[in-house]
Write a protein that holds these residues in place. Structure first.
Motif, PDB file in Angstrom:
ATOM      1  N   LEU A   1       0.865  -1.164   0.000  1.00  0.00           N
ATOM      2  CA  LEU A   1       0.000   0.000   0.000  1.00  0.00           C
ATOM      3  C   LEU A   1       0.906   1.220   0.000  1.00  0.00           C
ATOM      4  CD1 LEU A   1      -2.646  -1.096   2.660  1.00  0.00           C
ATOM      5  CD2 LEU A   1      -2.930  -1.052   0.174  1.00  0.00           C
ATOM      6  N   LEU A   2       0.517   2.260  -0.724  1.00  0.00           N
ATOM      7  CA  LEU A   2       1.375   3.419  -0.935  1.00  0.00           C
ATOM      8  C   LEU A   2       0.786   4.645  -0.269  1.00  0.00           C
ATOM      9  CD1 LEU A   2       1.875   2.664  -4.697  1.00  0.00           C
ATOM     10  CD2 LEU A   2       3.630   2.414  -2.956  1.00  0.00           C
ATOM     11  N   GLY A   3       1.673   5.557   0.153  1.00  0.00           N
ATOM     12  CA  GLY A   3       1.223   6.779   0.774  1.00  0.00           C
ATOM     13  C   GLY A   3       2.352   7.768   0.915  1.00  0.00           C
ATOM     14  N   CYS A   4       2.161   8.741   1.814  1.00  0.00           N
ATOM     15  CA  CYS A   4       3.162   9.756   2.104  1.00  0.00           C
ATOM     16  C   CYS A   4       3.356   9.854   3.609  1.00  0.00           C
ATOM     17  CB  CYS A   4       2.722  11.124   1.586  1.00  0.00           C
ATOM     18  SG  CYS A   4       2.669  11.271  -0.212  1.00  0.00           S
ATOM     19  N   LEU A   5       4.587  10.106   4.013  1.00  0.00           N
ATOM     20  CA  LEU A   5       4.936  10.328   5.404  1.00  0.00           C
ATOM     21  C   LEU A   5       5.361  11.775   5.573  1.00  0.00           C
ATOM     22  CD1 LEU A   5       5.591   9.097   8.278  1.00  0.00           C
ATOM     23  CD2 LEU A   5       7.953   8.887   7.424  1.00  0.00           C
ATOM     24  N   ARG A   6       4.703  12.493   6.463  1.00  0.00           N
ATOM     25  CA  ARG A   6       5.098  13.859   6.788  1.00  0.00           C
ATOM     26  C   ARG A   6       6.258  13.819   7.776  1.00  0.00           C
ATOM     27  NH1 ARG A   6      -0.047  17.828   7.929  1.00  0.00           N
ATOM     28  NH2 ARG A   6      -0.599  18.235   5.754  1.00  0.00           N
ATOM     29  N   PHE A   7       7.358  14.500   7.402  1.00  0.00           N
ATOM     30  CA  PHE A   7       8.543  14.481   8.265  1.00  0.00           C
ATOM     31  C   PHE A   7       9.404  15.708   7.979  1.00  0.00           C
ATOM     32  CE2 PHE A   7      13.108  13.244   8.517  1.00  0.00           C
ATOM     33  CZ  PHE A   7      13.208  13.239   9.900  1.00  0.00           C
ATOM     34  N   ASP A   8       9.767  16.415   9.034  1.00  0.00           N
ATOM     35  CA  ASP A   8      10.667  17.571   8.927  1.00  0.00           C
ATOM     36  C   ASP A   8      10.233  18.573   7.859  1.00  0.00           C
ATOM     37  OD1 ASP A   8      12.351  16.960  11.020  1.00  0.00           O
ATOM     38  OD2 ASP A   8      14.190  17.032   9.817  1.00  0.00           O
ATOM     39  N   GLY A   9       8.920  18.827   7.796  1.00  0.00           N
ATOM     40  CA  GLY A   9       8.425  19.862   6.907  1.00  0.00           C
ATOM     41  C   GLY A   9       8.207  19.451   5.475  1.00  0.00           C
ATOM     42  N   VAL A  10       8.446  18.182   5.139  1.00  0.00           N
ATOM     43  CA  VAL A  10       8.229  17.707   3.770  1.00  0.00           C
ATOM     44  C   VAL A  10       7.431  16.411   3.821  1.00  0.00           C
ATOM     45  CG1 VAL A  10      10.373  18.746   2.954  1.00  0.00           C
ATOM     46  CG2 VAL A  10      10.376  16.365   3.699  1.00  0.00           C
ATOM     47  N   GLU A  11       7.024  15.957   2.645  1.00  0.00           N
ATOM     48  CA  GLU A  11       6.400  14.650   2.530  1.00  0.00           C
ATOM     49  C   GLU A  11       7.337  13.718   1.779  1.00  0.00           C
ATOM     50  OE1 GLU A  11       1.620  14.762   2.677  1.00  0.00           O
ATOM     51  OE2 GLU A  11       2.487  15.290   0.737  1.00  0.00           O
ATOM     52  N   LEU A  12       7.382  12.481   2.243  1.00  0.00           N
ATOM     53  CA  LEU A  12       8.188  11.434   1.629  1.00  0.00           C
ATOM     54  C   LEU A  12       7.267  10.319   1.165  1.00  0.00           C
ATOM     55  CD1 LEU A  12      10.830  11.189   4.498  1.00  0.00           C
ATOM     56  CD2 LEU A  12      11.185  12.333   2.296  1.00  0.00           C
ATOM     57  N   GLY A  13       7.462   9.836  -0.047  1.00  0.00           N
ATOM     58  CA  GLY A  13       6.725   8.663  -0.473  1.00  0.00           C
ATOM     59  C   GLY A  13       7.094   7.470   0.385  1.00  0.00           C
ATOM     60  N   CYS A  14       6.118   6.659   0.745  1.00  0.00           N
ATOM     61  CA  CYS A  14       6.367   5.492   1.589  1.00  0.00           C
ATOM     62  C   CYS A  14       5.409   4.377   1.187  1.00  0.00           C
ATOM     63  CB  CYS A  14       6.222   5.831   3.070  1.00  0.00           C
ATOM     64  SG  CYS A  14       4.546   6.308   3.553  1.00  0.00           S
ATOM     65  N   MET A  15       5.620   3.218   1.760  1.00  0.00           N
ATOM     66  CA  MET A  15       4.758   2.076   1.468  1.00  0.00           C
ATOM     67  C   MET A  15       4.672   1.171   2.692  1.00  0.00           C
ATOM     68  SD  MET A  15       7.349  -0.069  -1.004  1.00  0.00           S
ATOM     69  CE  MET A  15       7.709   1.377  -1.988  1.00  0.00           C
ATOM     70  N   SER A  16       3.585   0.437   2.786  1.00  0.00           N
ATOM     71  CA  SER A  16       3.459  -0.575   3.836  1.00  0.00           C
ATOM     72  C   SER A  16       3.292  -1.940   3.185  1.00  0.00           C
ATOM     73  CB  SER A  16       2.274  -0.278   4.764  1.00  0.00           C
ATOM     74  OG  SER A  16       1.035  -0.531   4.125  1.00  0.00           O
ATOM     75  N   TRP A  17       3.746  -2.935   3.912  1.00  0.00           N
ATOM     76  CA  TRP A  17       3.646  -4.326   3.462  1.00  0.00           C
ATOM     77  C   TRP A  17       3.073  -5.175   4.583  1.00  0.00           C
ATOM     78  CZ3 TRP A  17       5.581  -5.404  -1.464  1.00  0.00           C
ATOM     79  CH2 TRP A  17       6.423  -4.432  -2.024  1.00  0.00           C
ATOM     80  N   LEU A  18       2.282  -6.152   4.224  1.00  0.00           N
ATOM     81  CA  LEU A  18       1.908  -7.226   5.147  1.00  0.00           C
ATOM     82  C   LEU A  18       2.680  -8.466   4.716  1.00  0.00           C
ATOM     83  CD1 LEU A  18       0.213  -8.630   7.357  1.00  0.00           C
ATOM     84  CD2 LEU A  18      -1.545  -9.018   5.598  1.00  0.00           C
ATOM     85  N   ILE A  19       3.523  -8.943   5.590  1.00  0.00           N
ATOM     86  CA  ILE A  19       4.364 -10.117   5.304  1.00  0.00           C
ATOM     87  C   ILE A  19       3.893 -11.253   6.199  1.00  0.00           C
ATOM     88  CG2 ILE A  19       6.716 -11.036   5.297  1.00  0.00           C
ATOM     89  CD1 ILE A  19       7.592  -8.007   5.108  1.00  0.00           C
ATOM     90  N   ARG A  20       3.535 -12.373   5.593  1.00  0.00           N
ATOM     91  CA  ARG A  20       3.014 -13.517   6.345  1.00  0.00           C
ATOM     92  C   ARG A  20       3.982 -14.679   6.183  1.00  0.00           C
ATOM     93  NH1 ARG A  20      -3.496 -12.685   6.240  1.00  0.00           N
ATOM     94  NH2 ARG A  20      -3.095 -12.665   8.478  1.00  0.00           N
ATOM     95  N   GLU A  21       4.724 -14.958   7.248  1.00  0.00           N
ATOM     96  CA  GLU A  21       5.714 -16.025   7.213  1.00  0.00           C
ATOM     97  C   GLU A  21       5.036 -17.385   7.337  1.00  0.00           C
ATOM     98  OE1 GLU A  21       9.462 -13.818   9.406  1.00  0.00           O
ATOM     99  OE2 GLU A  21       8.028 -14.935  10.617  1.00  0.00           O
ATOM    100  N   GLU A  22       5.461 -18.328   6.540  1.00  0.00           N
ATOM    101  CA  GLU A  22       4.946 -19.680   6.666  1.00  0.00           C
ATOM    102  C   GLU A  22       5.467 -20.280   7.968  1.00  0.00           C
ATOM    103  OE1 GLU A  22       4.927 -23.895   4.166  1.00  0.00           O
ATOM    104  OE2 GLU A  22       5.658 -22.051   3.228  1.00  0.00           O
ATOM    105  N   SER A  23       4.561 -20.739   8.815  1.00  0.00           N
ATOM    106  CA  SER A  23       4.920 -21.291  10.135  1.00  0.00           C
ATOM    107  C   SER A  23       5.698 -20.274  10.962  1.00  0.00           C
ATOM    108  CB  SER A  23       5.744 -22.577   9.982  1.00  0.00           C
ATOM    109  OG  SER A  23       5.043 -23.536   9.240  1.00  0.00           O
ATOM    110  N   GLY A  24       5.376 -19.004  10.768  1.00  0.00           N
ATOM    111  CA  GLY A  24       6.065 -17.948  11.505  1.00  0.00           C
ATOM    112  C   GLY A  24       5.089 -16.890  11.970  1.00  0.00           C
TER     113      GLY A  24
END
Length: 213
Positions: free
Chosen positions: A74-97
């Motif tokens: 999933l994609l978005g923006c992170l506000r930090f130090d007066g600017v926006e940075l492109g960012c992303m989130s991931w869902l990682i599902r480990e097998e047997s983890g």
């Protein structure tokens, strides 16, 4: 502070999405628990420092979607130090983890915004300490909604450790969000901070020995 929002043409520049990632990686719990994963993902994107998410880069600026559980980012923006940075989130599902939720800022974005040099070094890049703390506070907000087992912070942090495998040596290195009970069980003398009820923050960049220790 006056914010400089990211414009569409900058957001869609492919080169800014390249490089390594500065990450917040959260071990939510045993793999396959959709309820816990969804609550944690929703808490992530509800944080006021984040804008989004969107399923595609070209959806930038449109109404955000409700976070959904699927293997792509999933994609978005992170506000930090007066600017926006492109960012992303991931869902990682480990097998047997475990299920992990990962918030990643491409180093291409950091280079464009702050002239980041490699390897990332807080002596040269003072903003790095502030970025780590912002990600730690995002993790702390998620922990208050859906307590997780371990958080990892830093460049390419995901996969470095897990709650069952966390060693004293890893505690000494820092870059961690650790439930208090787990932290105390490791007996580390590394300086730490209670950043939320029941959650310890151990900075990559802070003092290495706890005061009075």
């Amino acid at each position: 502070m006056i914010w400089t929002g990211m414009d569409r043409s900058t957001y869609l520049r492919e080169d800014l999405w390249l490089g390594a990632y500065f990450e917040l990686a959260l071990e939510i719990g045993p793999a396959g628990d959709d309820r816990r994963a969804k609550r944690a993902l929703e808490a992530l994107w509800q944080h006021p420092a984040l804008r989004g998410p969107w399923e595609r880069e070209d959806a930038f600026g449109s109404d955000p979607i409700v976070p959904v559980l699927h293997p792509s980012s999933l994609l978005g923006c992170l506000r930090f130090d007066g600017v926006e940075l492109g960012c992303m989130s991931w869902l990682i599902r480990e097998e047997s983890g475990s299920d992990w939720i990962d918030l990643s800022i491409p180093t291409g974005m950091l280079e464009a915004a702050f002239g980041a040099s490699y390897p990332l070094d807080p002596q040269k890049d003072a903003w790095l300490v502030r970025l780590e703390r912002l990600l730690a506070t995002i993790g702390a907000r998620i922990f208050e909604v859906e307590p997780f087992q371990l958080g990892l912070l830093g460049e390419e942090a995901s996969g470095v450790s897990s709650a069952p495998d966390l060693t004293v040596e890893e505690c000494e290195l820092g870059g961690l969000l650790v439930p208090l009970q787990l932290w105390e069980s490791r007996g580390s003398r590394r300086a730490s901070e209670l950043i939320a009820p029941g959650l310890v923050f151990v900075s990559l960049f802070g003092p290495h020995i706890a005061s009075g220790g």
